[in-house]
Every structure is written in C-alpha cells, then in structure tokens.
Design a protein around this motif. Structure first.
Motif, PDB file in Angstrom:
ATOM      1  N   SER A 116       1.271  11.425  -9.843  1.00 50.90           N
ATOM      2  CA  SER A 116       0.201  12.658  -9.744  1.00 50.90           C
ATOM      3  C   SER A 116       1.064  13.924  -9.962  1.00 50.90           C
ATOM      4  CB  SER A 116      -0.548  12.887  -8.381  1.00 50.90           C
ATOM      5  OG  SER A 116      -1.229  11.501  -8.127  1.00 50.90           O
ATOM      6  N   GLU A 161     -11.823   1.245  -7.228  1.00 53.93           N
ATOM      7  CA  GLU A 161     -11.944   1.581  -6.117  1.00 53.93           C
ATOM      8  C   GLU A 161     -13.461   1.573  -5.578  1.00 53.93           C
ATOM      9  OE1 GLU A 161      -9.537   1.416  -4.028  1.00 53.93           O
ATOM     10  OE2 GLU A 161      -8.332   0.955  -5.723  1.00 53.93           O
ATOM     11  N   GLU A 207     -10.972   5.540  -2.971  1.00 47.81           N
ATOM     12  CA  GLU A 207     -10.217   4.681  -2.225  1.00 47.81           C
ATOM     13  C   GLU A 207     -10.454   4.669  -0.691  1.00 47.81           C
ATOM     14  OE1 GLU A 207      -6.296   5.997  -3.284  1.00 47.81           O
ATOM     15  OE2 GLU A 207      -5.996   4.633  -5.120  1.00 47.81           O
ATOM     16  N   SER A 208     -10.874   5.770  -0.247  1.00 47.16           N
ATOM     17  CA  SER A 208     -11.169   6.000   1.169  1.00 47.16           C
ATOM     18  C   SER A 208     -12.692   5.833   1.322  1.00 47.16           C
ATOM     19  CB  SER A 208     -10.920   7.320   1.635  1.00 47.16           C
ATOM     20  OG  SER A 208     -11.771   8.360   0.987  1.00 47.16           O
ATOM     21  N   GLN A 235       0.909  -1.157   0.068  1.00 54.66           N
ATOM     22  CA  GLN A 235       0.131  -0.027   0.075  1.00 54.66           C
ATOM     23  C   GLN A 235       1.014   1.150   0.104  1.00 54.66           C
ATOM     24  OE1 GLN A 235      -3.060  -0.343  -0.266  1.00 54.66           O
ATOM     25  NE2 GLN A 235      -3.681   1.979  -0.228  1.00 54.66           N
ATOM     26  N   THR A 236       1.900   1.225   0.862  1.00 53.75           N
ATOM     27  CA  THR A 236       2.852   2.300   0.787  1.00 53.75           C
ATOM     28  C   THR A 236       3.536   2.764  -0.719  1.00 53.75           C
ATOM     29  OG1 THR A 236       3.204   1.965   3.010  1.00 53.75           O
ATOM     30  CG2 THR A 236       4.828   3.218   2.089  1.00 53.75           C
ATOM     31  N   GLN A 277       1.075   4.219  -2.891  1.00 54.56           N
ATOM     32  CA  GLN A 277       0.933   5.599  -2.380  1.00 54.56           C
ATOM     33  C   GLN A 277       2.121   6.375  -3.010  1.00 54.56           C
ATOM     34  OE1 GLN A 277       0.052   5.626   1.743  1.00 54.56           O
ATOM     35  NE2 GLN A 277      -1.920   4.951   1.549  1.00 54.56           N
ATOM     36  N   ARG A 278       3.243   5.801  -2.962  1.00 50.92           N
ATOM     37  CA  ARG A 278       4.384   6.721  -3.305  1.00 50.92           C
ATOM     38  C   ARG A 278       4.268   6.781  -5.008  1.00 50.92           C
ATOM     39  NH1 ARG A 278       8.994   3.774   0.451  1.00 50.92           N
ATOM     40  NH2 ARG A 278       8.503   4.963   2.406  1.00 50.92           N
ATOM     41  N   ALA A 292      -9.234   9.491  -4.896  1.00 47.67           N
ATOM     42  CA  ALA A 292      -8.871   9.522  -3.404  1.00 47.67           C
ATOM     43  C   ALA A 292     -10.064   9.266  -2.825  1.00 47.67           C
ATOM     44  CB  ALA A 292      -8.320  11.037  -3.024  1.00 47.67           C
ATOM     45  N   PHE A 317       1.557   6.618  -6.516  1.00 49.36           N
ATOM     46  CA  PHE A 317       0.601   7.455  -7.003  1.00 49.36           C
ATOM     47  C   PHE A 317       0.992   8.863  -6.839  1.00 49.36           C
ATOM     48  CE2 PHE A 317      -3.134   9.952  -5.664  1.00 49.36           C
ATOM     49  CZ  PHE A 317      -4.255   9.717  -6.613  1.00 49.36           C
ATOM     50  N   ILE A 318       1.687   9.165  -5.771  1.00 47.74           N
ATOM     51  CA  ILE A 318       1.980  10.624  -5.598  1.00 47.74           C
ATOM     52  C   ILE A 318       2.948  11.063  -6.712  1.00 47.74           C
ATOM     53  CG2 ILE A 318       3.315  12.076  -3.880  1.00 47.74           C
ATOM     54  CD1 ILE A 318       2.160  10.588  -1.684  1.00 47.74           C
TER      55      ILE A 318
END
Length: 459
Positions: free
Chosen positions: A242, A423, A297-298, A231-232, A235-236, A294, A238-239
């Motif tokens: 982005s 998602e 995903e949440s 997951q990390t 996210q990295r 986002a 994705f960032i």
C-alpha cells in the motif's frame, strides 16, 4: 481452587482410592469379626468338651462335678461372663444356670447366639450319650460367654489393618502431589515460555520433552501461532505494498505541482493541471479500493443480520452501470438469470463483488468479444458465473491473482479487484473458483452461496 488442575486430578485419583480403602476396610472388619468369632467358638467347644467329661454316673443318677479348668478356658481380660447348663434331654437339669437357653442340636456341636440377663451371648451345645447297666441317657451340654472379648479381639485384628490402609492413602496423597508437581513442570515451563516471549515472536513451541497428552494442546497452539504469523506477514506485506502504491502517485503529484509552479505558460499550466487531476483521480480510486479491501477483510457474516439480497437485481443494476463502458470497448454483455436468486448478505459488498468481476472481464476481453453473467440454482446453493473471451489465466497463477497488488498484465489497475472479491466471498461464507471458459478460451469465475427460500430460510 475449584478450577485447579492439580486439585481436580488429585480428586479424580483419590476418589477410587478412597472407595477401595472403604471397601477393604469394610471387608477387613468382617474378616476380623469372623476370625474373633471362630476363636471364641473353639474356646466354647473346648470348654463344653471338658464339661462333658465331668459328667459321670453315680448309681443310677447322672452327676456333674465341673472342674475349674473348664471355666478357665473361657476366662478373658475383658471380664466376660460365662454361663453353662447341663441336663438330660427331655429330662432333669444336672448342673449350671437355668438362665442360659439351650438348643438341642440336630448335629453336634451347634453354635448359636442368645441373650442372657440382657447381654448378647455366644453359646455352643453338644450331646453326650451316657450308658450304665443297660441305661441310656442323652446329655445336653451348653456353654455360653458374653462377647466383649470377641469384640476386643476383632478390634485388635481390624484396627492395624485400618491404620495401614490410612497410611497407604496418606503416602499416596504425598506421592500424587509430588508426582503432579513434577509432571506439571513442563506445562509451567510452557506457560513461562509464552509469557516471556516478545510480542513479535511467533516461532512454534517445542514439543520435544512434552507429555503425549499435552502435545495436542501445543500442536493446536502452534497452528494458531502459524495462522497469526501468516496473517501478520500478509498485513505487513499489504502495508508495504500500500505504501509503495501510494508513494508513486503522490511523488508524481508532487512533481506535477512543482512543474506547474515553475511554468509561466498558461497552456503548460492548464495541461499540468489536467495531469494533476488525473493523478488525483487515480489516487482517490486507489485509496477507495484500499478502504474497500480493509472493509471486506473485516466483514463479519454475523453482522449481516439476516438481510436478504436478490443477486438478480444486483446483477441487472451492475450490467446497466457497465453497459456504456462495454459498448465503448466493443464488447457484448449477456445475462442468463434464474428466478428467486436470494442469498443472505450485505447488498453493497455483493454489488462491489459483481462489479469487480464484470469490470475485470470487460477489461481483459478483446474487441467484439462477449462477457456473460449467469445465475443458476444448484440444489441448496446459487452459482453466479462470469465468463469472458479474454486470454484467461494460467492454472498455476489462478490462486495468486487473489493476492493484493498482484498483476499478471500491464492493463491499467491496482491489482486489488480480485483480492476484494475474495474477501467479500469469504465474508459471505461462499466459494470462488477460477477456471477456463467452456469455449476453451477466456476465463470463468464462479461464485457459490447458500440459497435462501422466499420465506427467508436456508434451502
């Protein structure tokens, strides 16, 4: 202390040991009592036999001169009282104390318990037949003694055994504490390893020297670490993606602004402003998609609060929104909808899901092609299917297209549409599958959800 693993394990080990010690102590006490009683019974029988030898004829009369040795046999350090009685069965008493009750034995000898002067007495009775000049007499000899020495003897037998058992318990407690402390060192080392790790350290824990019982726990922790690492990493990535996606339109927007500032030609400035407007529109669209991803995903299924959503209504609205866009591209839209297509979910997210799937299908379908949206019931689920006449997606690429920013063509887009769809489907506990269309060309995207009945229950 109640939640101490060491204490709870110690209690679980001590409980059966305590039960065993109690049972062994109880049985040991009974054995000591029987042994002391047997010793006392043998002494009583010996004394009775000596006394029976002291009974003699004196003329036609029986007489007993009790020798001191008969009494000394029963003498004890505890100061027990000795009672005896000798008499002819169904006849006169010859000697002894009349307070001692006699029992005529069926078989000689016979031991029995009685009470003399308020004290518990253990006694034995034997029969001796006396003959003299044709005269026959059956003599009953009874000897008894209080049981103080018997109890003291039983205590001497039992107390050392009890002390030994208590010593065993004490040694067991010490060994258990030492053993638990030694065996729990690996668990404490594991705890220290986790506590001393840097926040970004996500390497699995070692199970090389770990006990078999603890390995499933560490394996579960390692699985959790792997999921967190994955997951990390996502996210990295994705960032990073982005930032890369936003940097390009921002750089272009800055260059266009600088070009507009340097130009004095109104026509050039107007054209540049139009380009700036298009760049701004693309930037806003990309930002909105990032925010939507986002949010998807949440999203939490439990937060939908049981809201009922009709997929047919959402699908009809989406087709109306995209009808003009499809008409401009020369694409025919078709729908096959069932009745009561109710699911539990968020209507806004589900609407975005249908819109993205339809928009992708229209974008990749050639002119004069067709995009079909169908909804059908399958047992306890609803299947929403969108198929097109486009080029389709190779089987080995169908999973990767759900990754953010992944694109397999040069068509205009950010590569976030299907990532948002996945998602949203996950948030609704559904499943999405990409496959080849039934006609052999194109792509078929099928999304399944749990269906709701009209009264709101899951079917």
């Amino acid at each position: 202390m109640r939640n101490s693993l060491r204490l709870r394990l110690l209690l679980w080990l001590l409980f059966p040991l305590t039960v065993y010690v109690a049972a062994a102590g109880f049985m040991g006490y009974g054995n000591a009592q029987r042994t002391a009683t047997l010793i006392q019974d043998n002494a009583l029988l010996s004394s009775a036999k000596v006394m029976s030898g002291d009974v003699k004829w004196e003329g036609e009369t029986l007489r007993a001169d009790i020798s001191p040795s008969a009494i000394e046999i029963l003498s004890t350090p505890a100061g027990d009282s000795v009672y005896f009685r000798i008499g002819v069965i169904d006849g006169a008493s010859i000697a002894g104390t009349s307070e001692l009750p006699q029992r005529t034995p069926v078989s000689s000898p016979t031991w029995y318990d009685t009470v003399v002067e308020g004290q518990s007495v253990r006694a034995v009775s034997i029969i001796r037949t006396m003959y003299d000049a044709g005269i026959k007499q059956r003599v009953l000899i009874s000897v008894g003694r209080t049981q103080m020495d018997r109890d003291a003897t039983a205590a001497r037998f039992w107390q050392p055994r009890l002390l030994n058992l208590m010593e065993i318990v004490g040694i067991a407690i010490v060994l258990m504490c030492v053993g638990l402390t030694f065996e729990l060192r690996q668990l404490m080392a594991l705890t220290n390893d986790l506590r001393d790790r840097a926040p970004d350290t996500l390497t699995p824990l070692s199970t090389a020297r770990l006990q078999t019982e603890l390995r499933p726990i560490v394996d579960a922790i390692n699985q959790c670490i792997s999921r967190i690492a994955l997951q990390t990493a996502m996210q990295r990535r994705f960032i990073a993606h982005s930032a890369h996606q936003l940097r390009t339109p921002l750089t272009l927007l800055g260059a266009q602004l600088q070009y507009a500032r340097r130009s004095d030609d109104p026509a050039v400035v107007k054209e540049t402003l139009r380009a700036i407007h298009e760049s701004h529109r693309s930037l806003v669209s990309l930002t909105n998609q990032l925010l939507m991803l986002a949010q998807a995903e949440s999203a939490d299924y439990d937060q939908f609060d049981g809201e009922r959503v009709d997929l047919c209504e959402l699908s009809t609205t989406t087709i109306e929104q995209l009808a003009l866009h499809a008409q401009r591209r020369g694409i025919h839209l078709a729908a096959q909808l069932c009745q009561d297509a109710l699911v539990l979910g968020n209507p806004r997210l589900l609407s975005i899901m249908i819109f993205n799937l339809m928009d992708n299908a229209i974008r990749y379908t050639p002119r004069e092609g067709q995009v079909t949206l169908s909804i059908e019931k399958r047992d306890e689920s609803l299947a929403l299917t969108i198929s097109d006449d486009g080029p389709g997606i190779a089987p080995d690429m169908r999973e990767r297209v759900f990754e953010p920013f992944f694109r397999i063509s040069t068509e205009e887009g950010s590569g976030l549409g299907l990532a948002i769809v996945r998602e949203i489907v996950r948030a609704h506990r559904g499943q999405i599958v990409l496959a080849a269309a039934a006609q052999g060309t194109g792509l078929c995207a099928e999304v399944t959800f749990l269906a709701l009945s009209r009264n709101g229950d899951v079917t």
